[in-house]
Design a protein around this motif. Structure first.
Motif, PDB file in Angstrom:
ATOM      1  N   ILE A 104       6.454   7.477   5.464  1.00 30.25           N
ATOM      2  CA  ILE A 104       5.812   8.742   5.089  1.00 30.25           C
ATOM      3  C   ILE A 104       6.321   9.081   3.688  1.00 30.25           C
ATOM      4  O   ILE A 104       7.529   9.043   3.439  1.00 30.25           O
ATOM      5  N   SER A 105       5.387   9.408   2.782  1.00 34.95           N
ATOM      6  CA  SER A 105       5.785   9.744   1.418  1.00 34.95           C
ATOM      7  C   SER A 105       5.043  10.980   0.954  1.00 34.95           C
ATOM      8  O   SER A 105       3.915  11.238   1.373  1.00 34.95           O
ATOM      9  N   TYR A 120       0.518  -2.656  -2.328  1.00 34.05           N
ATOM     10  CA  TYR A 120       1.358  -3.794  -1.962  1.00 34.05           C
ATOM     11  C   TYR A 120       1.879  -3.720  -0.525  1.00 34.05           C
ATOM     12  O   TYR A 120       1.771  -4.686   0.213  1.00 34.05           O
ATOM     13  N   LEU A 121       2.437  -2.582  -0.112  1.00 31.05           N
ATOM     14  CA  LEU A 121       2.992  -2.514   1.249  1.00 31.05           C
ATOM     15  C   LEU A 121       1.951  -2.892   2.305  1.00 31.05           C
ATOM     16  O   LEU A 121       2.280  -3.635   3.241  1.00 31.05           O
ATOM     17  N   PRO A 122       0.679  -2.440   2.173  1.00 35.01           N
ATOM     18  CA  PRO A 122      -0.315  -2.822   3.196  1.00 35.01           C
ATOM     19  C   PRO A 122      -0.534  -4.342   3.286  1.00 35.01           C
ATOM     20  O   PRO A 122      -0.834  -4.864   4.358  1.00 35.01           O
ATOM     21  N   LYS A 123      -0.317  -5.072   2.167  1.00 31.08           N
ATOM     22  CA  LYS A 123      -0.467  -6.539   2.210  1.00 31.08           C
ATOM     23  C   LYS A 123       0.515  -7.173   3.174  1.00 31.08           C
ATOM     24  O   LYS A 123       0.294  -8.268   3.678  1.00 31.08           O
ATOM     25  N   TRP A 124       1.658  -6.516   3.346  1.00 31.59           N
ATOM     26  CA  TRP A 124       2.702  -7.057   4.231  1.00 31.59           C
ATOM     27  C   TRP A 124       2.738  -6.329   5.582  1.00 31.59           C
ATOM     28  O   TRP A 124       3.749  -6.362   6.285  1.00 31.59           O
ATOM     29  N   GLY A 125       1.634  -5.633   5.899  1.00 28.93           N
ATOM     30  CA  GLY A 125       1.544  -4.990   7.214  1.00 28.93           C
ATOM     31  C   GLY A 125       2.405  -3.752   7.349  1.00 28.93           C
ATOM     32  O   GLY A 125       2.789  -3.370   8.452  1.00 28.93           O
ATOM     33  N   ILE A 126       2.737  -3.104   6.232  1.00 29.57           N
ATOM     34  CA  ILE A 126       3.507  -1.854   6.274  1.00 29.57           C
ATOM     35  C   ILE A 126       2.551  -0.700   5.946  1.00 29.57           C
ATOM     36  O   ILE A 126       1.889  -0.723   4.911  1.00 29.57           O
ATOM     37  N   GLU A 127       2.458   0.262   6.871  1.00 30.16           N
ATOM     38  CA  GLU A 127       1.510   1.360   6.683  1.00 30.16           C
ATOM     39  C   GLU A 127       2.190   2.569   6.075  1.00 30.16           C
ATOM     40  O   GLU A 127       3.384   2.769   6.255  1.00 30.16           O
ATOM     41  N   TYR A 128       1.401   3.388   5.353  1.00 29.11           N
ATOM     42  CA  TYR A 128       1.960   4.604   4.748  1.00 29.11           C
ATOM     43  C   TYR A 128       1.099   5.805   5.102  1.00 29.11           C
ATOM     44  O   TYR A 128      -0.092   5.653   5.392  1.00 29.11           O
ATOM     45  N   SER A 129       1.710   6.987   5.102  1.00 30.49           N
ATOM     46  CA  SER A 129       0.975   8.260   5.192  1.00 30.49           C
ATOM     47  C   SER A 129       1.505   9.156   4.095  1.00 30.49           C
ATOM     48  O   SER A 129       2.706   9.155   3.811  1.00 30.49           O
ATOM     49  N   THR A 146       6.825   4.059  14.872  1.00 28.24           N
ATOM     50  CA  THR A 146       7.190   3.004  13.919  1.00 28.24           C
ATOM     51  C   THR A 146       7.657   3.560  12.571  1.00 28.24           C
ATOM     52  O   THR A 146       7.939   2.779  11.655  1.00 28.24           O
ATOM     53  N   THR A 147       7.745   4.885  12.413  1.00 23.75           N
ATOM     54  CA  THR A 147       8.141   5.457  11.120  1.00 23.75           C
ATOM     55  C   THR A 147       9.615   5.173  10.854  1.00 23.75           C
ATOM     56  O   THR A 147      10.476   5.500  11.668  1.00 23.75           O
ATOM     57  N   ARG A 148       9.896   4.538   9.713  1.00 21.96           N
ATOM     58  CA  ARG A 148      11.281   4.172   9.367  1.00 21.96           C
ATOM     59  C   ARG A 148      11.822   4.963   8.187  1.00 21.96           C
ATOM     60  O   ARG A 148      13.023   5.045   7.998  1.00 21.96           O
ATOM     61  N   SER A 169      15.731  16.549   5.670  1.00 20.39           N
ATOM     62  CA  SER A 169      16.783  15.709   6.253  1.00 20.39           C
ATOM     63  C   SER A 169      16.985  16.062   7.737  1.00 20.39           C
ATOM     64  O   SER A 169      17.256  15.189   8.555  1.00 20.39           O
ATOM     65  N   GLY A 170      16.770  17.338   8.086  1.00 20.79           N
ATOM     66  CA  GLY A 170      16.822  17.734   9.497  1.00 20.79           C
ATOM     67  C   GLY A 170      15.753  17.008  10.306  1.00 20.79           C
ATOM     68  O   GLY A 170      16.022  16.465  11.387  1.00 20.79           O
ATOM     69  N   LEU A 171      14.538  16.959   9.752  1.00 23.29           N
ATOM     70  CA  LEU A 171      13.425  16.255  10.412  1.00 23.29           C
ATOM     71  C   LEU A 171      13.745  14.775  10.584  1.00 23.29           C
ATOM     72  O   LEU A 171      13.489  14.186  11.644  1.00 23.29           O
ATOM     73  N   CYS A 172      14.309  14.186   9.518  1.00 25.86           N
ATOM     74  CA  CYS A 172      14.606  12.750   9.548  1.00 25.86           C
ATOM     75  C   CYS A 172      15.666  12.439  10.597  1.00 25.86           C
ATOM     76  O   CYS A 172      15.575  11.440  11.308  1.00 25.86           O
ATOM     77  N   LYS A 173      16.675  13.300  10.689  1.00 25.74           N
ATOM     78  CA  LYS A 173      17.739  13.052  11.667  1.00 25.74           C
ATOM     79  C   LYS A 173      17.163  13.139  13.087  1.00 25.74           C
ATOM     80  O   LYS A 173      17.474  12.319  13.946  1.00 25.74           O
ATOM     81  N   LYS A 174      16.299  14.144  13.307  1.00 28.66           N
ATOM     82  CA  LYS A 174      15.699  14.331  14.637  1.00 28.66           C
ATOM     83  C   LYS A 174      14.920  13.081  15.068  1.00 28.66           C
ATOM     84  O   LYS A 174      14.943  12.704  16.229  1.00 28.66           O
ATOM     85  N   HIS A 175      14.222  12.448  14.123  1.00 27.58           N
ATOM     86  CA  HIS A 175      13.365  11.305  14.471  1.00 27.58           C
ATOM     87  C   HIS A 175      13.977   9.961  14.070  1.00 27.58           C
ATOM     88  O   HIS A 175      13.292   8.932  14.133  1.00 27.58           O
ATOM     89  N   ASN A 176      15.230   9.977  13.657  1.00 26.21           N
ATOM     90  CA  ASN A 176      15.925   8.733  13.282  1.00 26.21           C
ATOM     91  C   ASN A 176      15.202   7.960  12.170  1.00 26.21           C
ATOM     92  O   ASN A 176      14.910   6.775  12.281  1.00 26.21           O
TER      93      ASN A 176
END
Ligand SMILES: *Cc1c(COP(=O)(O)O)cnc(C)c1O
Length: 391
Positions: A104-105, A120-129, A146-148, A169-176
């Protein structure tokens, strides 16, 4: 060194002196390093964790000094340096994202970062939102199993949008999820995202960190456990920083704090002076009370930084006329230089986008971005005012 204040660390952190006892750090311009015995050489290759220099694609004392300074200023355990800011962005994506992962960006990101995410990321099967930086409450709905990674620039280039690092950062910690912050516009002299919970902080050192428009560079800092895999990617893939550039950048850091203070004082003054100008519909600067995220800027930044943007009432034509009328301020796409710089994204860096795509990343037809330099502030303002009169 631990007890010293950041301004002092930026000056005093230094590679161990050689037998010459030099005062200023020498430049270690060497591709490789030698060993005293076959056994020492074998040991260096056998154990990745040994603190010895082997080859300057892996490590180099000039590069280490630069990394150590940035890590200290950002409050990070460790770091790695890269040849450009984009190499730092790309290495971060390649190290932590795999096929099937999702990132997510913020939609308001640097142009080449946008190209990597979308082409480029979609060429390698990495999705973005993408999410809208003015609507951070919409981020959580985008999270998938699958969000990393969550990726933000704050303030963003060129829109100067700001996001609450503590909130994301609170959101990120909650969802790892890993939180990566591009801190290029603020620099560690103004904002330390790790303090608010960012996992990795990266920079285009080409901008304010060099500060004099000479060399390209990038750097990523964070916890050791995250820097180790990044280091191995860079050591093998090769987007390493040149020792020469590292030496230049390390010397630049000695003046970072005083430069950023002056950039910010001048930028604030210019923003205030332009607020009521007849040719301008709006001025954006993080420390102006009219900035949409003024409260957040005041919380996480010590000053508003060196970039001011304004919107010309006359749109795209006025933007071109304004650039052509400038007498001192440079027309170039770089920023964060001792020389003031003006750019008009709609007719230059972002001219290939449709008007709708430009609006999505915060670029309106009459948007002018000024990177306020270190010249006398009245000279900078006078040039802007005379160019506005002709636009
Ligand atoms: C310039 C810039 C980059 C890319 O850095 P380079 O050193 O040009 O590769 C990335 N992020 C931001 C915010 C930038 O301004």
């Amino acid at each position: 060194m631990a007890k010293h204040k950041p301004e002092t660390k930026a000056i005093r952190i230094q590679t161990t002196k050689t037998a010459q006892k030099e005062h200023s750090t020498p430049l270690f311009l060497t591709s490789s390093f030698t060993y005293d015995s076959a056994e020492d050489m074998a040991a260096a290759f056998a154990d990745d964790s040994l603190d010895v220099n082997i080859y300057s694609r892996f490590s180099n004392p000039s590069v280490d000094e630069f990394i150590n300074k940035i890590a200290a200023l950002e409050g990070a355990e460790d770091g790695v340096a890269t040849g450009t800011g984009m190499a730092a962005v790309f290495a971060t994506f390649m190290t932590f994202l795999s096929k099937g992962d999702h990132i997510i960006s913020a939609s308001a990101v640097f142009g080449s970062t946008h190209t990597i995410l979308t082409k480029y990321l979609p060429k390698w099967g990495i999705e973005y939102s993408y999410f809208d930086m003015d609507k951070p409450e919409g981020i959580e709905a985008l999270v998938r199993p699958t969000t990393r990674m969550l990726y933000v620039e704050t303030p963003s280039n060129p829109g100067l949008n700001i996001i609450d690092i503590d909130f994301v950062s609170g959101l990120c910690k909650k969802h790892n999820i890993l939180l990566v912050v591009d801190n290029c516009f603020a620099t560690p002299a103004v904002q330390q995202p790790i303090q608010y919970g960012a996992d990795l902080v990266l920079h285009s050192a080409t901008k304010f960190i060099d500060g004099q428009g000479r060399v390209l560079g990038g750097v990523i800092v964070g916890r050791k456990e995250l820097i180790n895999p990044l280091y191995l990617f860079i050591r093998n893939a090769g987007p390493s920083m040149s020792p020469f550039n590292a030496w230049v950048l390390s010397k630049s850091l000695e003046t970072l704090f005083i430069r950023m203070e002056r950039h910010a004082t001048s930028a604030m003054y210019i923003a205030q002076q332009l607020e009521e100008h007849d040719a301008i519909s709006s001025v954006k600067y993080p420390f102006l009370a009219t900035h949409p995220q003024y409260g957040i800027a005041k919380k996480q930044m010590t000053n508003g930084g060196g970039i001011v943007t304004f919107e010309l009432k006359g749109g795209i034509d006025s933007g071109r006329k304004f650039l052509n009328a400038l007498q001192m301020i440079s027309m170039t796409n770089n920023l964060g230089d001792s020389r003031s710089i003006a750019s008009h994204p709609a007719s230059t860096t972002h001219s290939k986008l449709t008007e709708e795509e430009r609006r999505a990343v915060g670029i309106t037809p009459g948007l002018i971005r000024i990177s306020v330099g270190l010249e006398n502030v009245q000279d900078i303002l006078d040039d802007i005012l005379q160019a506005l009169a002709k636009s």
